[in-house]
Design a protein around this motif. Structure first.
Motif: not given
Length: 421
Positions: A210-215
């Motif tokens: 999820l944080i990869a996509g958010v970044t």
């Protein structure tokens, strides 16, 4: 990883004090020291004249005098988004021809973040600056936790302190620029990457994906982290093909799920295919021209190079025309590419004409005195970072996720331009 237990009370207390210091620096600059009239506002007239050469201006608004350029797009775009106008060009709607022009200039997360404050009435420039300062303080805390996980609590506190005082980090908060949220997201991405490597639970896998996509939704170039790092992360915790592929696919699917609404919106909104943003065309145009290949701005950018500006009814058509112009220039000047790329990378890492950047950064709303301090800090911190990397390597800490950020920045500079952002 060296630190996997809970942080001590002493660590959390000192980290909180460091965050308070960082908040004090950021808010004090915004409230008391940032010029009321931005130096870059003077150049806005020149930029407007480029656009007005192909458009009849009949709807003129008054832009804030303490921000301009991309900051104006983020600030006004967030306010329009909060009013239900969607993702449209605020420059066209407010300051030029009053047209609701669907836009995807940048990935949406920073604008969405600011729009959250605008919805509750905090829609002024100062409110958006203070909202950015909050993100800056969050970055300090995350960097402290990252340093603790990589080494120990002392290293984490040192890292947090350096982040709190580093000019090239905190000055972005006052500029209302997406670099602020990108720093926060990238720090969180690194922290969760190392957390997953030390504990490859499904929960940590979900957080990492999820944080990869958010970044990526903060800055499009950070998409490179996924192919550059995630396969190594998945293999490091798997050591067999089947679990490796399953983990890698899961991370990619989770990141893709975060990006999907924005990408689908773009693919269904514009005539030409658009995924993360329409920024490639304009970047290729104002970074590939005589001024940036042969002139004093070698390896930099020159906004007037985008003239004549396309005036299509769809932003993707504008982007396609600008992209073709940029690629055509590159194709016609192949012999200069090695020199230009070296200059771009040299600029990015402070090795080529750094003092020119200090002068030019004034027009990006970075006072020369602060830029000189930031440049001195940069050289000192790079020396410290090199020594820290050697120590971590000797302790057998896996460095690739950290080093990948340097690779991503270098690739981005080589394909666009070198800058201090």
């Amino acid at each position: 990883m060296p630190a996997s237990s809970r942080p001590t009370r002493r660590f959390l207390t000192v980290l909180a004090l460091i965050c308070f210091l960082g908040a004090t620096i950021r808010v004090s600059y915004v409230v008391f020291f940032k010029p009321a009239v931005s130096p870059c506002a003077a150049t806005q007239l020149e930029r407007n004249s480029v656009f007005e050469s192909v458009r009849t201006t009949y709807f003129i608004g008054r832009a804030p005098e303490n921000i301009c350029g991309d900051a104006l797009v983020y600030h006004d775009g967030a306010n329009l988004l909060a009013k239900g106008e969607g993702f449209i060009s605020p420059i066209r709607f407010i300051y030029t021809d009053g047209v609701r022009f669907n836009s995807a200039d940048h990935p949406p997360l920073y604008m969405l973040y600011l729009a959250g404050f605008s919805v509750v009435g905090l829609d002024g420039v100062l409110a958006h600056q203070l909202a950015s300062c909050f993100l800056g303080v969050v970055s300090i805390a995350i960097i402290g936790l990252l340093g603790r996980r990589l080494a120990n609590e002392r290293a984490g506190l040192i890292a947090a302190f350096l982040a709190s005082i580093y000019v090239y980090i905190w000055i972005n908060d006052a500029l209302v620029m997406s670099e602020t949220i990108a720093i926060t997201a990238a720090a969180a991405l690194l922290l969760l990457t190392y957390r997953y490597v030390s504990d490859s639970s499904r929960r940590n896998l979900v957080f990492l994906g999820l944080i990869a996509g958010v970044t990526v939704m903060t800055r499009a170039e950070l998409l490179l982290f996924i192919p550059l790092v995630m396969p190594f992360v998945a293999w490091r915790v798997s050591h067999a093909w089947r679990p490796f592929l399953l983990r890698l696919l899961a991370i990619g699917a989770l990141a893709g799920a975060v990006m999907a609404p924005w990408v689908i919106r773009n693919l269904t909104t514009f005539e030409k295919p658009v995924t993360l943003s329409t920024g490639v065309g304009i970047t290729l145009t104002y970074t590939n021209c005589d001024a940036t290949y042969y002139g004093d701005l070698l390896g930099y950018w020159n906004f007037p190079c985008i003239a004549p500006v396309p005036n299509e009814a769809d932003q993707s058509l504008d982007e396609a025309l600008l992209r073709k112009r940029g690629i055509d220039y590159i194709t016609s000047h192949k012999s200069r590419i090695p020199v230009v790329v070296m200059a771009r990378v040299g600029r990015q890492w402070g090795l080529y004409r750094p003092m020119q950047h200090v002068e030019k950064d004034v027009y990006d709303d970075r006072p020369a005195a602060l830029s000189r301090i930031g440049l001195a800090q940069y050289y000192a911190f790079m020396a410290l970072a090199t020594g820290g990397a050697v120590v971590l390597y000797r302790r057998k800490v896996w460095l690739w996720p950290l080093l990948s950020m340097f690779v991503i920045v270098t690739i981005t500079a080589a394909t666009s331009y070198g800058t201090t952002r």
